[in-house]
Design a protein around this motif. Structure first.
Motif, short mmCIF file in Angstrom:
data_model
loop_
_atom_site.label_atom_id
_atom_site.label_comp_id
_atom_site.label_asym_id
_atom_site.label_seq_id
_atom_site.Cartn_x
_atom_site.Cartn_y
_atom_site.Cartn_z
N PHE A 177 -16.61 -19.59 17.34
CA PHE A 177 -17.05 -21.21 16.13
C PHE A 177 -16.33 -20.39 14.85
N ARG A 178 -15.34 -21.20 14.08
CA ARG A 178 -14.52 -21.12 13.20
C ARG A 178 -15.39 -21.64 11.89
N VAL A 179 -16.13 -20.59 11.06
CA VAL A 179 -16.48 -20.68 9.34
C VAL A 179 -15.58 -20.71 8.82
N PRO A 180 -15.38 -22.27 7.84
CA PRO A 180 -15.66 -23.27 7.82
C PRO A 180 -15.16 -24.44 8.60
N ASP A 181 -14.09 -24.32 9.36
CA ASP A 181 -13.11 -25.11 10.03
C ASP A 181 -13.36 -26.30 11.11
N ASP A 182 -14.49 -25.01 11.88
CA ASP A 182 -15.89 -26.08 13.60
C ASP A 182 -17.18 -26.73 12.75
N ILE A 183 -17.67 -25.05 11.46
CA ILE A 183 -19.11 -25.46 11.20
C ILE A 183 -18.57 -24.72 9.66
N ALA A 184 -19.35 -25.36 9.08
CA ALA A 184 -19.34 -25.02 7.39
C ALA A 184 -20.39 -24.72 7.04
N ILE A 185 -21.35 -23.46 6.45
CA ILE A 185 -22.27 -23.21 6.36
C ILE A 185 -22.32 -22.91 4.33
N LEU A 186 -23.50 -23.68 4.52
CA LEU A 186 -24.04 -23.74 3.25
C LEU A 186 -25.67 -23.29 2.32
N ALA A 187 -26.01 -21.69 2.07
CA ALA A 187 -27.10 -21.56 2.29
C ALA A 187 -27.73 -22.21 1.25
N ILE A 189 -24.34 -25.70 -7.69
CA ILE A 189 -23.40 -25.09 -6.23
C ILE A 189 -22.77 -23.48 -6.73
N ALA A 190 -22.56 -23.08 -5.85
CA ALA A 190 -21.57 -21.63 -6.02
C ALA A 190 -21.26 -21.78 -4.40
N ALA A 191 -19.47 -21.91 -5.63
CA ALA A 191 -19.23 -22.77 -3.47
C ALA A 191 -17.77 -21.36 -3.36
N ARG A 192 -18.23 -21.38 -2.07
CA ARG A 192 -17.46 -20.15 -1.68
C ARG A 192 -17.12 -19.91 -0.37
N GLN A 193 -15.70 -19.57 0.40
CA GLN A 193 -15.05 -19.61 1.41
C GLN A 193 -15.85 -20.31 2.33
N SER A 194 -17.67 -20.11 2.65
CA SER A 194 -18.22 -20.83 4.03
C SER A 194 -17.95 -22.57 4.00
N THR A 195 -17.41 -23.30 2.86
CA THR A 195 -17.28 -24.88 3.06
C THR A 195 -16.15 -25.17 2.29
N ASP A 196 -15.36 -24.14 2.30
CA ASP A 196 -14.16 -24.13 1.37
C ASP A 196 -13.40 -24.75 2.84
N LEU A 197 -13.64 -26.69 3.14
CA LEU A 197 -12.78 -27.23 3.61
C LEU A 197 -12.69 -28.65 3.67
N LEU A 198 -11.77 -28.75 3.27
CA LEU A 198 -12.18 -30.62 3.22
C LEU A 198 -11.92 -31.71 5.00
N ALA A 199 -12.92 -32.04 5.34
CA ALA A 199 -12.80 -33.07 6.73
C ALA A 199 -12.09 -33.97 6.70
N ILE A 200 -11.37 -34.01 6.46
CA ILE A 200 -10.33 -35.57 5.83
C ILE A 200 -9.36 -35.05 6.95
N ASP A 201 -9.13 -36.44 7.94
CA ASP A 201 -7.81 -36.28 8.60
C ASP A 201 -6.79 -36.61 8.43
N ASP A 202 -7.23 -36.54 7.04
CA ASP A 202 -5.19 -37.37 5.90
C ASP A 202 -4.68 -36.80 4.99
N PRO A 218 -17.43 -15.28 2.58
CA PRO A 218 -18.55 -15.53 1.75
C PRO A 218 -18.88 -16.69 1.94
N LEU A 219 -20.85 -16.78 1.40
CA LEU A 219 -21.22 -17.53 1.85
C LEU A 219 -21.48 -18.72 0.97
N SER A 220 -21.37 -19.78 0.61
CA SER A 220 -21.35 -20.75 -0.55
C SER A 220 -22.80 -20.51 -0.42
N HIS A 221 -23.54 -20.66 -1.83
CA HIS A 221 -24.66 -20.90 -2.03
C HIS A 221 -25.10 -22.21 -2.76
N VAL A 222 -26.85 -22.38 -2.84
CA VAL A 222 -27.38 -23.78 -3.86
C VAL A 222 -27.69 -22.52 -5.24
#
Length: 415
Positions: free
Chosen positions: A224-234, A288-301, A248-252
Motif C-alpha cells: 500500500f502506498r503512503v500517502p497515495d493509497d493510505i495517508a497516516i496522521l499520528a 499539525i506538523a505536516a510531513r510526507q505521510s499526508t502530503d497528498l491532494l486527494a482530488i481528481d481534478d 516521515p509521519l505527520s503528527h498532531v
C-alpha cells in the motif's frame, strides 16, 4: 544525650536527618510519568520549567518498582504527586499516600477525586480532521489496537468529528480484549486484513506515533502506498518514530509541555490549600506538523490540484487569485466553483488559510517579531496580519504566541 540520637525520618517529612536544611524545606514532588517517551519527557519538561521559575521544588522523576512499573518508593513522603495514572495498583498507592495528586491522563473515567490536566481530544480531532479535509480526503479511518495503555477518548472524538462532517470513520476493531498480548505476525495479519477492506484513498488517524509507524510498516509490507493509497496522521508526536518512519509521519502537535506546566501550577495551588477545580483542564494541541505521510491532494481534478500546489508554494509571497489564473488555464468562475465543490471555500480564502497556517507555525519561533512573521506569511504589515489572524483564530498573534509558549522557558527577553 537525647539530642544526640538520630531523628526518625518521619520526623523530617521523609528526609534523612543529614539532609541539608535548604533541601528539607523544598517541596518534594513525585512525578509518575514515563521518561522513555517523547510526550512523557515533554510533560516533565513543563513541570521542571514551573519548578525552576518558582523555586523550592525537588522532583522525584519516574520512580519504578522491582518489576519496572511506575510506583512510589516504599516510605516516600512528600508534598504532592503529578502522575499519569495508568493502573489500578498505582491509583491505590497514590490514594494511600494522602498527598495532593494531579492526573495528566484520562485512561480511567472514574477518578473524579483527582484533578486532571489533559489534552482536549475534541480539539485534537477537529484539527486532525481539518488537516485531512484540506487535502481533499473524504474517506477516514482510526487505528488504535485494543490496549490498557491509552484512553478511548481520542477515537471517540475523531469518529464523532468525522460523522458530524457527514462522513464515515472506519475503526480498527480486531476483536480481542485490551491487555491481551498479540504477536507481531498475528497483529500484522489482522491489520493487513483491515487495510485491505478499506476504500482508497483513505486518511487514517493513528492513536500515536508508535502506532502510526507500525501502520506505515504494514502498509509497506502489503504494497500500500503512503500517502497515495493510505495517508497516516499520528495523534501524538515522537520525534524518532515520526522522522525514521518511511515516509516521515505527520503528527498532531499535542501541547505536552504546557500540560506539564499547568499541572505543576495546579499542584502548587493544591499544596497551598486551594480547592481542586471541579472539571478537567483541557489543553488544545498546537496544530499539525505536516510531513510526507499526508502530503497528498486527494482530488481528481488535475487543474485544482495544480492550483492548490501553487497556493501552497507561493501564498507566503502575498499572491492573489489573479496570480493563480495566470498559471492555471481555467476561468475565474470555474476556479471558484471547483474550489467550493472540493474544499467548501473560495480560492481567496484558501490563500488566506495557508498564510495563517504558516503564521501559526512561525509564531512558535520566539526569535521572530510579529512584524517578521507577518511579512514571512505574505502580509504587507503586522496590522493586516493581526486583523486577519484575529478574524480567523479569534485572538491576536501576540496572545496566541503567549498561549503557545506557555510552559516553555523564556529564552529571549520578551516576545
Amino acid at each position: 544525650m537525647d539530642s544526640a540520637k538520630p531523628r526518625n525520618p518521619s520526623e523530617t517529612n521523609g528526609e534523612p536527618s543529614h539532609t541539608p536544611t535548604m533541601f528539607r524545606n523544598m517541596k518534594r514532588v513525585a512525578v509518575l510519568i514515563e521518561t522513555d517517551t517523547s510526550s512523557g519527557c515533554s510533560v516533565i519538561r513543563g513541570i521542571a520549567d514551573y519548578a525552576e521559575r518558582h523555586g523550592g521544588w525537588h522532583l522525584l522523576l519516574d520512580p519504578r518498582d522491582h518489576e519496572h512499573r511506575s510506583a512510589l518508593p516504599d516510605g516516600w513522603s512528600g508534598h504532592g504527586i503529578i502522575a499519569r495514572l495508568s493502573s489500578r495498583q498505582q491509583i491505590d498507592q497514590v490514594r494511600a499516600c494522602g498527598a495532593p495528586v494531579v492526573n495528566v491522563d484520562d485512561i480511567y473515567e472514574d477518578l473524579a477525586e483527582f484533578p486532571m490536566v489533559i489534552t482536549d481530544e475534541a480539539a485534537l480531532a477537529e484539527q486532525a480532521l481539518t488537516h485531512l479535509l484540506d487535502r481533499g480526503f473524504q474517506q477516514f479511518g482510526y487505528f488504535a489496537p485494543p490496549s490498557t495503555q491509552y484512553s478511548k477518548k481520542r477515537g471517540e472524538a475523531f469518529v464523532k468529528a468525522v460523522e458530524e462532517h457527514g462522513f464515515t470513520c472506519r475503526e480498527y476493531k480486531p476483536g480481542y480484549r485490551p491487555g491481551r498480548k498479540i504477536g507481531w505476525v498475528e497483529q500484522q495479519r489482522r491489520v493487513s486484513r483491515w487495510l485491505a477492506s478499506l476504500p482508497q484513498p483513505i486518511a487514517i488517524l493513528a492513536i500515536d506515533a508508535a502506532h502510526g509507524r507500525q501502520l506505515a510498516e504494514i502498509c509497506h509490507l502489503n504494497s500500500f502506498r503512503v500517502p497515495d493509497d493510505i495517508a497516516i496522521l499520528a495523534g501524538d508526536p515522537n520525534d524518532v518514530f515520526c522522522e525514521v518512519s518511511t515516509p516521515p509521519l505527520s503528527h498532531v502537535k499535542v501541547a505536552s509541555e504546557k500540560i506539564g506546566f499547568t499541572a505543576a501550577e495546579m499542584l502548587d495551588s493544591l499544596i497551598s490549600g486551594a480547592a481542586a477545580p471541579k472539571s478537567a483542564i483541557r489543553t488544545a494541541p498546537h496544530g499539525i506538523a505536516a510531513r510526507q505521510s499526508t502530503d497528498l491532494l486527494a482530488i481528481d481534478d488535475p487543474m485544482i490540484v495544480d492550483a492548490l500546489r501553487f497556493i501552497r508554494a507561493h501564498a507566503h509571497r502575498g499572491i492573489a487569485v489573479l496570480d493563480i489564473l495566470r498559471e492555471i488555464p481555467i476561468s475565474r468562475r470555474g476556479l471558484e466553483i471547483q474550489f467550493r465543490n472540493y474544499l467548501g471555500r473560495s480560492p481567496a480564502k484558501e490563500i488566506r488559510r495557508v498564510q495563517l497556517e504558516r503564521g501559526r507555525e512561525l509564531l512558535a519561533k520566539r526569535e521572530l517579531s510579529i512584524s517578521e512573521v507577518a511579512h514571512a506569511c505574505g502580509f504587507a504589515n503586522a496590522t493586516r496580519f493581526g486583523v486577519a489572524f484575529k478574524k480567523e483564530v479569534n485572538t491576536t498573534p501576540l496572545a496566541y504566541r503567549r498561549e503557545l509558549l506557555a510552559g516553555q522557558k523564556d529564552r529571549d527577553a520578551g516576545y
